[in-house]
Motif scaffolding. Sequence first.
Motif, short mmCIF file in Angstrom:
data_model
loop_
_atom_site.label_atom_id
_atom_site.label_comp_id
_atom_site.label_asym_id
_atom_site.label_seq_id
_atom_site.Cartn_x
_atom_site.Cartn_y
_atom_site.Cartn_z
N LYS A 138 14.30 -24.52 -8.99
CA LYS A 138 14.07 -23.07 -8.90
C LYS A 138 14.47 -22.80 -7.42
O LYS A 138 13.82 -23.35 -6.45
CB LYS A 138 12.47 -22.84 -9.20
CG LYS A 138 12.07 -22.97 -10.56
CD LYS A 138 10.43 -22.42 -10.88
CE LYS A 138 10.24 -22.58 -12.15
NZ LYS A 138 10.86 -21.81 -13.14
N LEU A 139 15.44 -22.16 -7.24
CA LEU A 139 15.97 -21.53 -5.88
C LEU A 139 15.16 -20.37 -5.55
O LEU A 139 15.09 -19.37 -6.10
CB LEU A 139 17.30 -21.33 -6.13
CG LEU A 139 18.21 -21.08 -4.71
CD1 LEU A 139 18.27 -22.23 -3.76
CD2 LEU A 139 19.64 -20.59 -5.03
N TRP A 140 14.66 -20.64 -4.37
CA TRP A 140 13.79 -19.68 -3.80
C TRP A 140 14.84 -18.67 -2.78
O TRP A 140 15.63 -19.03 -2.30
CB TRP A 140 12.81 -20.13 -2.76
CG TRP A 140 11.55 -20.86 -3.65
CD1 TRP A 140 11.50 -20.95 -5.14
CD2 TRP A 140 10.41 -21.33 -3.13
NE1 TRP A 140 10.24 -21.38 -5.26
CE2 TRP A 140 9.64 -21.94 -4.31
CE3 TRP A 140 9.98 -21.57 -1.91
CZ2 TRP A 140 8.51 -22.41 -4.10
CZ3 TRP A 140 8.72 -21.91 -1.75
CH2 TRP A 140 7.89 -22.51 -2.99
N ASN A 141 14.03 -17.49 -2.81
CA ASN A 141 15.06 -16.31 -2.11
C ASN A 141 14.81 -16.59 -0.31
O ASN A 141 13.79 -16.10 -0.03
CB ASN A 141 14.68 -14.68 -2.70
CG ASN A 141 15.52 -13.79 -2.10
OD1 ASN A 141 15.85 -14.00 -0.91
ND2 ASN A 141 15.45 -12.79 -2.81
N ARG A 142 15.87 -16.98 0.12
CA ARG A 142 15.47 -17.28 1.58
C ARG A 142 15.67 -16.20 2.41
O ARG A 142 14.89 -16.01 3.37
CB ARG A 142 16.59 -18.27 1.97
CG ARG A 142 16.64 -19.59 1.26
CD ARG A 142 17.86 -20.70 1.40
NE ARG A 142 17.69 -21.71 0.84
CZ ARG A 142 18.95 -22.59 0.66
NH1 ARG A 142 19.88 -22.39 1.41
NH2 ARG A 142 18.63 -23.75 0.09
#
Length: 277
Positions: free
Chosen positions: A121-125
């Motif tokens: 799950k790629l987090w919104n940086r």
Amino acid sequence: MSSWLLIIVSIIVAWVASLYKILNASRSQSNADDFLGTGEKRNVLLVIAHPDDESMFFSPTINYLISRGHNVHILCMSTGNADGIGNIRKDELYHACAVLKIPLKQVKVLDHVDFQDGFGKLWNRNLMAKIVEEEVIAHAINLILTFDNYGVSGHCNHRDVHHGICNFLSKTSGRDIETWELISTNILRKYIGPLDIWLSIFSATHHSGSQMNCLLNEHPRKSFQAMSQHLSQWVWYSLYSVLYINSTQLKRISLTNTTSNFAGFGSCLYHSPVTLM
């Protein structure tokens, strides 16, 4: 046969001596006051990915900061809901923070669609950088602690927290915030158990100053008690980690270098510049 017996006895003696040293680490702080000095009290923001990160990885540093009167806030980016027990894990975090003497009003746990626990799950940086900026302004934060680029265990959420902090530091509002990252150690140091205390002491003696520091855990029992609040995560590797982490290693994040580079019984703080990625 006698040679093997000698080896076994030597190992047992070394472990017992190491455990004794660990449990009495508070008596020898080893250059601890070189980190942050003894001047003004800091408003510290610890940014973590999941409930239990604060106890498993950062408790030596938290112990150091609290014992010297610094004001610690925790921003946890998720409830750790990968197994559907996010509410339980959030409550466990509050109980652990009570043990660590962090006021519950200074602990914030997010449950946002863009920051859900789980591998892949790629987090919104960019959003994370905005949230961190809001926390910094709201609490007059002047020091941030977080993971390094590898994130101790390699967990993608840990690594995204690091990159989110770097995004924040790249903004004008973040450039003057002193920021330290927790260095990931090699697998040997993670699993040699209490014997690692001697390497921690060596690091504490030889890595202290404005760019690198090492802190031994002054309150190992408190670290264990804090981690024991996370009953849902009480598996063998969690127990082993909190029992045999003799130090956390931190180094400073800045905008001026091209290299980037972990809590338990002690805490080694390495402070040196890293690149924003």
